[in-house]
Design a protein around this motif. Structure first.
Motif, PDB file in Angstrom:
ATOM      1  N   GLN A   7      16.066  35.193  21.796  1.00  0.00           N
ATOM      2  CA  GLN A   7      14.707  34.800  22.141  1.00  0.00           C
ATOM      3  C   GLN A   7      13.994  34.238  20.918  1.00  0.00           C
ATOM      4  O   GLN A   7      13.314  33.220  21.011  1.00  0.00           O
ATOM      5  CB  GLN A   7      13.936  35.997  22.700  1.00  0.00           C
ATOM      6  CG  GLN A   7      12.504  35.655  23.085  1.00  0.00           C
ATOM      7  CD  GLN A   7      11.757  36.870  23.606  1.00  0.00           C
ATOM      8  OE1 GLN A   7      12.323  37.951  23.755  1.00  0.00           O
ATOM      9  NE2 GLN A   7      10.480  36.686  23.880  1.00  0.00           N
ATOM     10  N   ALA A   8      14.145  34.859  19.772  1.00  0.00           N
ATOM     11  CA  ALA A   8      13.510  34.385  18.543  1.00  0.00           C
ATOM     12  C   ALA A   8      14.033  33.005  18.165  1.00  0.00           C
ATOM     13  O   ALA A   8      13.271  32.132  17.745  1.00  0.00           O
ATOM     14  CB  ALA A   8      13.737  35.374  17.412  1.00  0.00           C
ATOM     15  N   LEU A   9      15.328  32.778  18.324  1.00  0.00           N
ATOM     16  CA  LEU A   9      15.920  31.482  18.011  1.00  0.00           C
ATOM     17  C   LEU A   9      15.324  30.386  18.888  1.00  0.00           C
ATOM     18  O   LEU A   9      14.980  29.311  18.407  1.00  0.00           O
ATOM     19  CB  LEU A   9      17.437  31.541  18.183  1.00  0.00           C
ATOM     20  CG  LEU A   9      18.197  30.237  17.933  1.00  0.00           C
ATOM     21  CD1 LEU A   9      18.026  29.802  16.480  1.00  0.00           C
ATOM     22  CD2 LEU A   9      19.661  30.415  18.264  1.00  0.00           C
ATOM     23  N   LEU A  13      13.149  27.096  17.733  1.00  0.00           N
ATOM     24  CA  LEU A  13      13.536  25.742  18.140  1.00  0.00           C
ATOM     25  C   LEU A  13      12.388  25.022  18.842  1.00  0.00           C
ATOM     26  O   LEU A  13      12.180  23.827  18.639  1.00  0.00           O
ATOM     27  CB  LEU A  13      14.767  25.789  19.044  1.00  0.00           C
ATOM     28  CG  LEU A  13      16.085  26.152  18.357  1.00  0.00           C
ATOM     29  CD1 LEU A  13      17.191  26.307  19.392  1.00  0.00           C
ATOM     30  CD2 LEU A  13      16.459  25.111  17.333  1.00  0.00           C
ATOM     31  N   LEU A  14      11.633  25.744  19.666  1.00  0.00           N
ATOM     32  CA  LEU A  14      10.479  25.137  20.323  1.00  0.00           C
ATOM     33  C   LEU A  14       9.410  24.728  19.317  1.00  0.00           C
ATOM     34  O   LEU A  14       8.804  23.664  19.436  1.00  0.00           O
ATOM     35  CB  LEU A  14       9.889  26.094  21.363  1.00  0.00           C
ATOM     36  CG  LEU A  14      10.706  26.267  22.640  1.00  0.00           C
ATOM     37  CD1 LEU A  14      10.108  27.377  23.501  1.00  0.00           C
ATOM     38  CD2 LEU A  14      10.756  24.969  23.414  1.00  0.00           C
ATOM     39  N   ILE A  19       6.617  20.358  16.376  1.00  0.00           N
ATOM     40  CA  ILE A  19       6.253  19.747  15.093  1.00  0.00           C
ATOM     41  C   ILE A  19       6.887  18.364  14.967  1.00  0.00           C
ATOM     42  O   ILE A  19       6.252  17.423  14.478  1.00  0.00           O
ATOM     43  CB  ILE A  19       6.654  20.671  13.929  1.00  0.00           C
ATOM     44  CG1 ILE A  19       5.776  21.918  13.937  1.00  0.00           C
ATOM     45  CG2 ILE A  19       6.559  19.949  12.586  1.00  0.00           C
ATOM     46  CD1 ILE A  19       6.206  22.999  12.965  1.00  0.00           C
ATOM     47  N   SER A  20       8.122  18.212  15.417  1.00  0.00           N
ATOM     48  CA  SER A  20       8.794  16.911  15.358  1.00  0.00           C
ATOM     49  C   SER A  20       8.091  15.879  16.221  1.00  0.00           C
ATOM     50  O   SER A  20       7.899  14.734  15.800  1.00  0.00           O
ATOM     51  CB  SER A  20      10.244  17.042  15.805  1.00  0.00           C
ATOM     52  OG  SER A  20      10.951  17.909  14.967  1.00  0.00           O
ATOM     53  N   VAL A  21       7.701  16.252  17.404  1.00  0.00           N
ATOM     54  CA  VAL A  21       6.999  15.330  18.300  1.00  0.00           C
ATOM     55  C   VAL A  21       5.667  14.911  17.689  1.00  0.00           C
ATOM     56  O   VAL A  21       5.289  13.735  17.733  1.00  0.00           O
ATOM     57  CB  VAL A  21       6.806  15.961  19.697  1.00  0.00           C
ATOM     58  CG1 VAL A  21       5.840  15.150  20.546  1.00  0.00           C
ATOM     59  CG2 VAL A  21       8.145  16.107  20.395  1.00  0.00           C
ATOM     60  N   ILE A  22       4.948  15.838  17.104  1.00  0.00           N
ATOM     61  CA  ILE A  22       3.670  15.522  16.457  1.00  0.00           C
ATOM     62  C   ILE A  22       3.890  14.583  15.281  1.00  0.00           C
ATOM     63  O   ILE A  22       3.153  13.602  15.109  1.00  0.00           O
ATOM     64  CB  ILE A  22       2.951  16.815  16.019  1.00  0.00           C
ATOM     65  CG1 ILE A  22       2.477  17.587  17.256  1.00  0.00           C
ATOM     66  CG2 ILE A  22       1.775  16.503  15.103  1.00  0.00           C
ATOM     67  CD1 ILE A  22       1.966  18.978  16.957  1.00  0.00           C
TER      68      ILE A  22
END
Length: 63
Positions: A7-9, A13-14, A19-22
């Motif tokens: 769940q933490a992983l 990733l989300l 951040i990548s999309v921004i």
């Protein structure tokens, strides 16, 4: 006791995906202006004239 490592992983990733999309959106929005300022500095270093383009990102150096 539950195993929450998976769940933490997924949460990390989300966060990275958001951040990548921004970051991509900011570069698309400001990319032309950044390119123009880079070309302006390049022209000054070469001693050439900076000519502004009609749209952001279309600037160039001329003799």
């Amino acid at each position: 006791m539950k195993n929450n490592h998976g769940q933490a992983l997924i949460e990390y990733l989300l966060i990275v995906a958001v951040i990548s999309v921004i970051a991509i959106g900011i570069v698309k929005l400001l990319g032309g202006y950044i390119k123009d300022s880079t070309i302006k500095s390049y022209c000054e270093l070469l001693g050439k004239n900076y000519v502004e383009g009609e749209k952001p990102g279309e600037a160039k150096c001329e003799d």
